[in-house]
Structure formats: structure tokens, C-alpha cells
Design a protein around this motif. Structure first.
Motif, PDB file in Angstrom:
ATOM      1  N   GLN A 112       0.826  -1.211   0.000  1.00 42.82           N
ATOM      2  CA  GLN A 112       0.000   0.000   0.000  1.00 42.82           C
ATOM      3  C   GLN A 112       0.861   1.262   0.000  1.00 42.82           C
ATOM      4  N   HIS A 113       2.095   1.142   0.471  1.00 39.16           N
ATOM      5  CA  HIS A 113       2.999   2.292   0.646  1.00 39.16           C
ATOM      6  C   HIS A 113       4.384   1.879   0.147  1.00 39.16           C
ATOM      7  N   LEU A 114       4.903   2.615  -0.829  1.00 34.52           N
ATOM      8  CA  LEU A 114       6.245   2.336  -1.344  1.00 34.52           C
ATOM      9  C   LEU A 114       7.012   3.643  -1.467  1.00 34.52           C
ATOM     10  N   ASP A 115       8.102   3.745  -0.719  1.00 36.55           N
ATOM     11  CA  ASP A 115       8.951   4.936  -0.749  1.00 36.55           C
ATOM     12  C   ASP A 115      10.389   4.515  -1.012  1.00 36.55           C
ATOM     13  N   LEU A 116      10.860   4.774  -2.227  1.00 42.92           N
ATOM     14  CA  LEU A 116      12.251   4.515  -2.603  1.00 42.92           C
ATOM     15  C   LEU A 116      12.975   5.825  -2.892  1.00 42.92           C
ATOM     16  N   SER A 117      12.418   6.918  -2.424  1.00 45.51           N
ATOM     17  CA  SER A 117      12.969   8.241  -2.724  1.00 45.51           C
ATOM     18  C   SER A 117      14.375   8.419  -2.162  1.00 45.51           C
ATOM     19  N   ARG A 118      15.104   9.321  -2.812  1.00 44.02           N
ATOM     20  CA  ARG A 118      16.451   9.727  -2.399  1.00 44.02           C
ATOM     21  C   ARG A 118      17.455   8.570  -2.329  1.00 44.02           C
ATOM     22  N   ASN A 119      17.264   7.573  -3.194  1.00 43.94           N
ATOM     23  CA  ASN A 119      18.250   6.525  -3.396  1.00 43.94           C
ATOM     24  C   ASN A 119      18.861   6.760  -4.764  1.00 43.94           C
ATOM     25  N   ASN A 120      19.729   5.886  -5.220  1.00 43.81           N
ATOM     26  CA  ASN A 120      20.367   6.085  -6.516  1.00 43.81           C
ATOM     27  C   ASN A 120      20.183   4.844  -7.387  1.00 43.81           C
ATOM     28  N   SER A 137      -1.412   3.024  -2.413  1.00 41.44           N
ATOM     29  CA  SER A 137      -2.017   4.352  -2.283  1.00 41.44           C
ATOM     30  C   SER A 137      -0.948   5.444  -2.195  1.00 41.44           C
ATOM     31  N   TYR A 138       0.313   5.054  -1.965  1.00 39.87           N
ATOM     32  CA  TYR A 138       1.404   6.023  -1.814  1.00 39.87           C
ATOM     33  C   TYR A 138       2.617   5.494  -2.572  1.00 39.87           C
ATOM     34  N   LEU A 139       3.125   6.290  -3.511  1.00 44.02           N
ATOM     35  CA  LEU A 139       4.314   5.922  -4.271  1.00 44.02           C
ATOM     36  C   LEU A 139       5.226   7.137  -4.365  1.00 44.02           C
ATOM     37  N   ASN A 140       6.406   7.030  -3.753  1.00 39.42           N
ATOM     38  CA  ASN A 140       7.376   8.123  -3.780  1.00 39.42           C
ATOM     39  C   ASN A 140       8.676   7.601  -4.381  1.00 39.42           C
ATOM     40  N   LEU A 141       8.981   8.090  -5.588  1.00 31.84           N
ATOM     41  CA  LEU A 141      10.221   7.743  -6.283  1.00 31.84           C
ATOM     42  C   LEU A 141      11.055   8.995  -6.546  1.00 31.84           C
ATOM     43  N   SER A 142      10.777  10.052  -5.798  1.00 33.95           N
ATOM     44  CA  SER A 142      11.440  11.334  -6.048  1.00 33.95           C
ATOM     45  C   SER A 142      12.939  11.257  -5.770  1.00 33.95           C
ATOM     46  N   HIS A 143      13.684  11.942  -6.609  1.00 32.91           N
ATOM     47  CA  HIS A 143      15.139  12.071  -6.451  1.00 32.91           C
ATOM     48  C   HIS A 143      15.814  10.716  -6.231  1.00 32.91           C
ATOM     49  N   ALA A 144      15.338   9.687  -6.940  1.00 36.59           N
ATOM     50  CA  ALA A 144      15.889   8.343  -6.784  1.00 36.59           C
ATOM     51  C   ALA A 144      16.702   7.914  -8.000  1.00 36.59           C
ATOM     52  N   PRO A 151       6.242   4.802 -17.148  1.00 37.56           N
ATOM     53  CA  PRO A 151       5.414   3.743 -17.742  1.00 37.56           C
ATOM     54  C   PRO A 151       3.921   4.004 -17.558  1.00 37.56           C
ATOM     55  N   HIS A 152       3.171   3.749 -18.622  1.00 33.09           N
ATOM     56  CA  HIS A 152       1.725   3.965 -18.536  1.00 33.09           C
ATOM     57  C   HIS A 152       1.071   3.017 -17.538  1.00 33.09           C
ATOM     58  N   HIS A 153       1.777   1.977 -17.123  1.00 30.35           N
ATOM     59  CA  HIS A 153       1.258   1.026 -16.140  1.00 30.35           C
ATOM     60  C   HIS A 153       0.956   1.700 -14.798  1.00 30.35           C
ATOM     61  N   ILE A 154       1.622   2.821 -14.535  1.00 37.58           N
ATOM     62  CA  ILE A 154       1.354   3.583 -13.309  1.00 37.58           C
ATOM     63  C   ILE A 154      -0.119   4.006 -13.286  1.00 37.58           C
ATOM     64  N   GLY A 155      -0.703   4.185 -14.448  1.00 32.94           N
ATOM     65  CA  GLY A 155      -2.118   4.540 -14.550  1.00 32.94           C
ATOM     66  C   GLY A 155      -3.055   3.455 -14.048  1.00 32.94           C
ATOM     67  N   ASN A 156      -2.553   2.233 -13.866  1.00 30.41           N
ATOM     68  CA  ASN A 156      -3.374   1.137 -13.342  1.00 30.41           C
ATOM     69  C   ASN A 156      -3.587   1.241 -11.830  1.00 30.41           C
ATOM     70  N   LEU A 157      -2.883   2.132 -11.187  1.00 27.03           N
ATOM     71  CA  LEU A 157      -2.931   2.237  -9.729  1.00 27.03           C
ATOM     72  C   LEU A 157      -4.139   3.062  -9.302  1.00 27.03           C
ATOM     73  N   ASN A 159      -5.966   3.068  -6.685  1.00 32.83           N
ATOM     74  CA  ASN A 159      -6.052   3.491  -5.280  1.00 32.83           C
ATOM     75  C   ASN A 159      -5.007   4.545  -4.913  1.00 32.83           C
ATOM     76  N   LEU A 160      -4.190   4.936  -5.887  1.00 33.35           N
ATOM     77  CA  LEU A 160      -3.095   5.865  -5.621  1.00 33.35           C
ATOM     78  C   LEU A 160      -3.618   7.241  -5.209  1.00 33.35           C
ATOM     79  N   LYS A 161      -3.154   7.720  -4.062  1.00 31.45           N
ATOM     80  CA  LYS A 161      -3.522   9.040  -3.566  1.00 31.45           C
ATOM     81  C   LYS A 161      -2.330   9.998  -3.630  1.00 31.45           C
TER      82      LYS A 161
END
Length: 181
Positions: A112-120, A137-144, A151-157, A159-161
């Protein structure tokens, strides 16, 4: 004689308490399940697929991945529902590094929650399998360190808020029409 009766009564109450704490809300921690084996193995594959020189994943040992730092599980089912692996480039520096996100994470079907932000992730593309996380419902890939086509597959989410794809000046993320992807 009265003393034996009191001890007997204590034993009865102690027995009742032990049974109640095992089978009721008094023993709520006993109803928590440890993580599922497939999910634990997927997390370990992910751990071995990234460079972790800052030991971000050093707590990822043992059989109960629900107790690992950055992993959150549903208390009733033991399913992994959260992965919070945000790195840090500032005061206390720590981050993960890899040439891609290992597809083994697709095993975390209840995420439900995935945060991989600020990695390389070294200018790799955002994985298409992220679109299979139906409960996310939560996806954070910022500055990663991701670049390329989102990918257009992100549009399948559905429940994403929260979706955070901010990138640095050196990483380029862009959207193209579905026909060209």
C-alpha cells in the motif's frame, strides 16, 4: 486448610488469565503473524540486488521480515503492506544504490505504501511492474535517479492518492502518448 484453598484459588485465576491472554485481546500481540515466506525471500533478493554501503538494510536478517527496519506488515495477515526505504543525501548520508529495482518486489502484492525516494537507481527506468500493485495508495520515487519514460502502467494504480516523481536536474522523466510507448 484455608491456606490450601487460597492457593487453589490463585492457581485457578492464574490458569484463567493465561488462557485469556492467549485467546483474547489481552494477548493481542499473539495474533500478529510473522511475514510470509515468499515476501521475505523477495525482500532478501531485493537486499542482495542493491549496493548498501551505509547498511540501510542491516536489520534485514532473521525469519520475521515484519520486524525489519523500513518494512511494515498488516498485523492480522502478516502481509507486507509498506516499504519505507527513503535515503538521505544531506545531514546523515545514507542511501541504496542499484542499476535497477529488482522485479522480485512484484511478490509484495499487498503493498500500500512504497517509498524509494532519495536513493540512486542510476538513471534506470521506473519498473513497469509497479503498475501491478493494485492496493498501492502512496508511491514516492522522487530524487531516486530514475530517468526515461514514465510507464503507462502507473495509470493502473486506481487506489493511488500520492505520487511523487520529482527528479533532480540530471534525471529526466517524461510522459509519451501510450501509442508510442
Amino acid at each position: 486448610m484455608g491456606n490450601q484453598w487460597v492457593w487453589g484459588l490463585h492457581l485457578v485465576f492464574l490458569s484463567m488469565f493465561l488462557v485469556a491472554s492467549k485467546h483474547t485481546c489481552l494477548g493481542a500481540q499473539n495474533s500478529t503473524r510473522s511475514c510470509h515466506e515468499r515476501e521475505r525471500l523477495a525482500l532478501l533478493k531485493f537486499k542482495h540486488s542493491v549496493k548498501d554501503e551505509f547498511e540501510v538494510l542491516s536489520s534485514w536478517v532473521g525469519i520475521d521480515c515484519c520486524s525489519w527496519k523500513g518494512v511494515r506488515c498488516d498485523g492480522a495477515t502478516g502481509r507486507v503492506v509498506g516499504l519505507h526505504l527513503r535515503g538521505n543525501y544531506y545531514e546523515e548520508v545514507y542511501y541504496l544504490e542499484g542499476d535497477k529495482v529488482n522485479a522480485c518486489l512484484a511478490e509484495l502484492r499487498h503493498l500500500q505504501h512504497l517509498d524509494l525516494s532519495r536513493n540512486n537507481f542510476q538513471r534506470s527506468r521506473i519498473p513497469k511492474f509497479f503498475g501491478s500493485f493494485k492496493q498501492l495508495s502512496y508511491l514516492n520515487l522522487s530524487h531516486a535517479g530514475f530517468s526515461g519514460i514514465i510507464p503507462h502502467h502507473i495509470g493502473n494504480l486506481s487506489n493511488l492518492k500520492v505520487l511523487d516523481l520529482r527528479s533532480s536536474l540530471y534525471d529526466e522523466l517524461y510522459v509519451t502518448p501510450r501509442d508510442n510507448a
